[in-house]
Write an enzyme that holds these catalytic residues in place. Structure first.
Site, PDB file in Angstrom:
ATOM      1  CB  THR A  11      -0.908  -0.019   1.258  1.00  0.00           C
ATOM      2  OG1 THR A  11      -1.429   1.291   1.482  1.00  0.00           O
ATOM      3  CG2 THR A  11      -0.131  -0.408   2.517  1.00  0.00           C
ATOM      4  CG  ASP A  12      -1.207   4.954  -0.882  1.00  0.00           C
ATOM      5  OD1 ASP A  12      -1.675   4.338   0.094  1.00  0.00           O
ATOM      6  OD2 ASP A  12      -1.868   5.783  -1.546  1.00  0.00           O
ATOM      7  CD  GLU A  13      -3.133   3.582   4.403  1.00  0.00           C
ATOM      8  OE1 GLU A  13      -2.987   3.650   5.627  1.00  0.00           O
ATOM      9  OE2 GLU A  13      -4.239   3.429   3.854  1.00  0.00           O
ATOM     10  CE1 TYR A  63      -3.239  -2.353   6.047  1.00  0.00           C
ATOM     11  CE2 TYR A  63      -3.249  -0.022   5.471  1.00  0.00           C
ATOM     12  CZ  TYR A  63      -3.298  -1.345   5.095  1.00  0.00           C
ATOM     13  OH  TYR A  63      -3.406  -1.688   3.762  1.00  0.00           O
ATOM     14  CE  LYS A  85      -0.140  -4.522   3.220  1.00  0.00           C
ATOM     15  NZ  LYS A  85      -0.570  -5.865   2.711  1.00  0.00           N
TER      16      LYS A  85
HETATM   17  P1  NAD Z   1     -10.025  -6.806   2.882  1.00  0.00           P
HETATM   18  O1  NAD Z   1      -9.952  -6.443   4.327  1.00  0.00           O
HETATM   19  O2  NAD Z   1     -11.273  -6.563   2.129  1.00  0.00           O
HETATM   20  O3  NAD Z   1      -9.694  -8.374   2.717  1.00  0.00           O
HETATM   21  C1  NAD Z   1      -8.651  -9.009   3.402  1.00  0.00           C
HETATM   22  C2  NAD Z   1      -8.813 -10.507   3.179  1.00  0.00           C
HETATM   23  O4  NAD Z   1      -7.747 -11.181   3.858  1.00  0.00           O
HETATM   24  C3  NAD Z   1     -10.128 -11.069   3.752  1.00  0.00           C
HETATM   25  O5  NAD Z   1     -10.688 -11.955   2.821  1.00  0.00           O
HETATM   26  C4  NAD Z   1      -9.684 -11.792   5.018  1.00  0.00           C
HETATM   27  O6  NAD Z   1     -10.535 -12.864   5.358  1.00  0.00           O
HETATM   28  C5  NAD Z   1      -8.300 -12.262   4.607  1.00  0.00           C
HETATM   29  N1  NAD Z   1      -7.425 -12.513   5.767  1.00  0.00           N
HETATM   30  C6  NAD Z   1      -7.191 -11.680   6.813  1.00  0.00           C
HETATM   31  N2  NAD Z   1      -6.351 -12.269   7.688  1.00  0.00           N
HETATM   32  C7  NAD Z   1      -6.029 -13.480   7.161  1.00  0.00           C
HETATM   33  C8  NAD Z   1      -5.204 -14.549   7.581  1.00  0.00           C
HETATM   34  N3  NAD Z   1      -4.529 -14.478   8.739  1.00  0.00           N
HETATM   35  N4  NAD Z   1      -5.103 -15.639   6.799  1.00  0.00           N
HETATM   36  C9  NAD Z   1      -5.803 -15.713   5.629  1.00  0.00           C
HETATM   37  N5  NAD Z   1      -6.603 -14.758   5.195  1.00  0.00           N
HETATM   38  C10 NAD Z   1      -6.726 -13.648   5.940  1.00  0.00           C
HETATM   39  O7  NAD Z   1      -8.774  -6.110   2.226  1.00  0.00           O
HETATM   40  P2  NAD Z   1      -8.564  -5.445   0.794  1.00  0.00           P
HETATM   41  O8  NAD Z   1      -9.008  -4.045   0.856  1.00  0.00           O
HETATM   42  O9  NAD Z   1      -9.089  -6.359  -0.250  1.00  0.00           O
HETATM   43  O10 NAD Z   1      -6.976  -5.442   0.733  1.00  0.00           O
HETATM   44  C11 NAD Z   1      -6.245  -6.532   0.183  1.00  0.00           C
HETATM   45  C12 NAD Z   1      -4.767  -6.216   0.207  1.00  0.00           C
HETATM   46  O11 NAD Z   1      -4.514  -5.005  -0.500  1.00  0.00           O
HETATM   47  C13 NAD Z   1      -4.214  -5.999   1.613  1.00  0.00           C
HETATM   48  O12 NAD Z   1      -2.946  -6.571   1.683  1.00  0.00           O
HETATM   49  C14 NAD Z   1      -4.135  -4.481   1.747  1.00  0.00           C
HETATM   50  O13 NAD Z   1      -3.116  -4.105   2.639  1.00  0.00           O
HETATM   51  C15 NAD Z   1      -3.807  -4.097   0.318  1.00  0.00           C
HETATM   52  N6  NAD Z   1      -4.248  -2.753  -0.099  1.00  0.00           N
HETATM   53  C16 NAD Z   1      -5.537  -2.346   0.109  1.00  0.00           C
HETATM   54  C17 NAD Z   1      -5.939  -1.093  -0.346  1.00  0.00           C
HETATM   55  C18 NAD Z   1      -7.359  -0.612  -0.182  1.00  0.00           C
HETATM   56  O14 NAD Z   1      -7.663   0.537  -0.512  1.00  0.00           O
HETATM   57  N7  NAD Z   1      -8.307  -1.427   0.245  1.00  0.00           N
HETATM   58  C19 NAD Z   1      -5.017  -0.256  -0.987  1.00  0.00           C
HETATM   59  C20 NAD Z   1      -3.710  -0.724  -1.190  1.00  0.00           C
HETATM   60  C21 NAD Z   1      -3.346  -1.978  -0.737  1.00  0.00           C
HETATM   61  P1  TYD Z   2     -10.139   4.819   4.780  1.00  0.00           P
HETATM   62  O1  TYD Z   2     -11.163   4.363   3.801  1.00  0.00           O
HETATM   63  O2  TYD Z   2     -10.190   4.287   6.169  1.00  0.00           O
HETATM   64  O3  TYD Z   2      -8.727   4.561   4.095  1.00  0.00           O
HETATM   65  P2  TYD Z   2      -7.230   5.005   4.576  1.00  0.00           P
HETATM   66  O4  TYD Z   2      -7.291   5.592   5.930  1.00  0.00           O
HETATM   67  O5  TYD Z   2      -6.538   3.695   4.575  1.00  0.00           O
HETATM   68  O6  TYD Z   2      -6.767   5.965   3.535  1.00  0.00           O
HETATM   69  O7  TYD Z   2     -10.201   6.402   4.876  1.00  0.00           O
HETATM   70  C1  TYD Z   2     -10.007   7.203   3.736  1.00  0.00           C
HETATM   71  C2  TYD Z   2     -10.000   8.649   4.185  1.00  0.00           C
HETATM   72  O8  TYD Z   2     -11.292   8.970   4.708  1.00  0.00           O
HETATM   73  C3  TYD Z   2      -9.028   8.930   5.297  1.00  0.00           C
HETATM   74  O9  TYD Z   2      -8.446  10.220   5.100  1.00  0.00           O
HETATM   75  C4  TYD Z   2      -9.876   8.916   6.546  1.00  0.00           C
HETATM   76  C5  TYD Z   2     -11.215   9.432   6.063  1.00  0.00           C
HETATM   77  N1  TYD Z   2     -12.401   8.915   6.786  1.00  0.00           N
HETATM   78  C6  TYD Z   2     -13.359   9.784   7.299  1.00  0.00           C
HETATM   79  O10 TYD Z   2     -13.250  11.017   7.152  1.00  0.00           O
HETATM   80  N2  TYD Z   2     -14.422   9.257   7.958  1.00  0.00           N
HETATM   81  C7  TYD Z   2     -14.582   7.922   8.137  1.00  0.00           C
HETATM   82  O11 TYD Z   2     -15.581   7.501   8.771  1.00  0.00           O
HETATM   83  C8  TYD Z   2     -13.594   7.029   7.591  1.00  0.00           C
HETATM   84  C9  TYD Z   2     -13.731   5.546   7.762  1.00  0.00           C
HETATM   85  C10 TYD Z   2     -12.519   7.576   6.930  1.00  0.00           C
END
Ligand code: NAD
Ligand code: TYD
Length: 346
Positions: free
Chosen positions: A128-130, A152, A156
């Site tokens: 992730t970019d985070e 988090y 990561k």
């Molecule tokens: P999500 O929370 O929707 O899904 C996570 C999945 O991982 C779920 O299906 C969960 O059951 C599974 N999981 C969690 N712990 C586990 C374990 N111990 N063993 C096996 N499975 C397990 O997440 P997402 O948003 O789909 O993100 C997927 C990946 O992409 C993550 O690695 C996250 O860090 C990365 N990512 C997410 C975003 C975003 O905006 N959502 C952006 C950049 C990177």
């Molecule tokens: P989020 O979807 O939790 O992603 P991330 O923190 O990983 O970027 O949040 C996106 C942005 O929205 C972040 O700046 C936090 C803000 N946010 C709110 O303002 N209210 C909310 O209830 C949530 C969940 C996030």
């Protein structure tokens, strides 16, 4: 590459990726390996299980369970492992960081050990970019130092460092992608876009943290999937690639796009107490991935609109989640006080 294990494939991005790969690569078989936490849902893959019977299998398992991981690799003759599995929500990491360290750090180590033992052709880590931390000016490049600021992001970043260590120490054939905020179908309604969309549909307040001027690069999940696909097929081993649209908007702009798309009033916006350590801005330099021939195709605004339309059409998916006791307890813990205080101020 024909036998792919997708860990975390029942979550938001993983399920979209599995569907995309099975549709686009008829010679590939995919095994989803997932613990099914609150965020992992078999409904996300229901259509996939029906449409791709024979090329798709599901195994319930924890990535921290080395025996089960190894058994799955052996049984399905896996040659490629793509790790999406993680605890993913910043707000939850502020309440219980332990599960993030367990899955995102220790779990990554277990998968890397298995990849090394079975001499897999590729281990790809979804990051992730985070991990770069907040970027007040300019854009993060893949060579930047990691300065994660939430539990988090720190877990990561630790996972990424472990992946790179396996490449340096044992020449493990790895690649890493660092994506910006994804939005689209099947995102659990704790993340901001599905949370605000579903609240607005139900005429409930949208809790905007702080001043709402934080900036994020909201990309459509399928663009992220094509980015990962590009790195799998054209990426250089050992390299990291950023994936995003390359431009950002403020949270308040994002909130207004949701409301306008739904035809709802801006009176639903409620400013509430900020998230501790809230990163002000993420911004990615995506030129390295673009040089491989990839491009982001959906601009931020269109990505938000498409996402809103999906949630309007798919209440069957999110309503049972939001009506469940688990979700209600989470929502109360996270927002009850904030909304009360905000209301008193407002
Ligand atoms: P999500 O929370 O929707 O899904 C996570 C999945 O991982 C779920 O299906 C969960 O059951 C599974 N999981 C969690 N712990 C586990 C374990 N111990 N063993 C096996 N499975 C397990 O997440 P997402 O948003 O789909 O993100 C997927 C990946 O992409 C993550 O690695 C996250 O860090 C990365 N990512 C997410 C975003 C975003 O905006 N959502 C952006 C950049 C990177
Ligand atoms: P989020 O979807 O939790 O992603 P991330 O923190 O990983 O970027 O949040 C996106 C942005 O929205 C972040 O700046 C936090 C803000 N946010 C709110 O303002 N209210 C909310 O209830 C949530 C969940 C996030």
């Amino acid at each position: 590459m024909r036998h792919i294990m997708v860990t975390g494939g029942a979550g938001f991005i993983g399920s979209n990726f599995v569907r995309y790969m099975l549709q686009n690569y008829p010679a590939y078989n995919i095994v989803v390996y997932d613990k099914l936490t609150y965020a992992g849902r078999l409904e996300n893959l229901q259509d996939v299980a029906e449409a791709f019977e024979g090329r798709y299998a599901f195994v319930k398992g924890d990535i921290c369970d080395a025996d089960r991981v190894e058994q799955t690799i052996k049984q399905h003759r896996i040659d490629t492992l793509i790790n999406f599995a993680a605890e993913t929500h910043v707000d939850r990491s502020l309440v219980e960081p332990g599960s993030f360290i367990q899955t995102d750090v220790y779990g990554t180590y277990v998968l890397l050990e298995a990849a090394r033992k079975f001499e897999l052709e590729r281990y790809h880590q979804i990051s992730t970019d985070e991990v770069y931390g907040q970027v007040l000016d300019g854009r993060s490049t893949e060579a930047d130092h990691l300065e994660p600021r939430s539990p988090y992001a720190a877990s990561k970043a630790s996972g990424d460092l472990m992946v790179l260590a396996y490449q340096e120490s044992w020449n493990l054939p790895i690649t890493i992608t660092r994506g910006s905020n994804n939005i689209g179908p099947y995102q659990y309604p704790e993340k901001v876009v599905p949370l605000f969309t579903t609240n607005a549909i139900d005429d409930r307040p949208l809790p905007v943290y702080g001043d709402g001027k934080q900036m994020r690069d909201y990309q459509y999940v399928l663009d992220h999937c094509t980015g990962i696909d590009t790195v799998l097929h054209k990426g250089v081993l050992g390299e990291i690639y950023n994936v995003g649209t390359g431009s950002e908007i403020t949270n308040i702009e994002m909130t207004k796009i949701i409301l306008h798309t739904l035809g709802k009033s801006e009176n639903l916006i409620q400013y509430v107490e900020d998230r501790p350590g809230h990163d002000r801005r993420y911004a990615l330099d995506i030129s390295k991935l673009c040089a491989l021939g990839w491009n982001s195709t959906v601009p931020c605004e269109a990505a938000i609109e498409q996402t809103v339309h999906w949630y309007v059409a798919n209440a069957w998916w999110w309503q049972p989640i939001k009506n469940g006791e688990l979700y209600k307890a989470y929502y109360a813990q996270q927002y009850a006080q904030r909304l009360e205080k905000g209301a008193a101020v407002g």
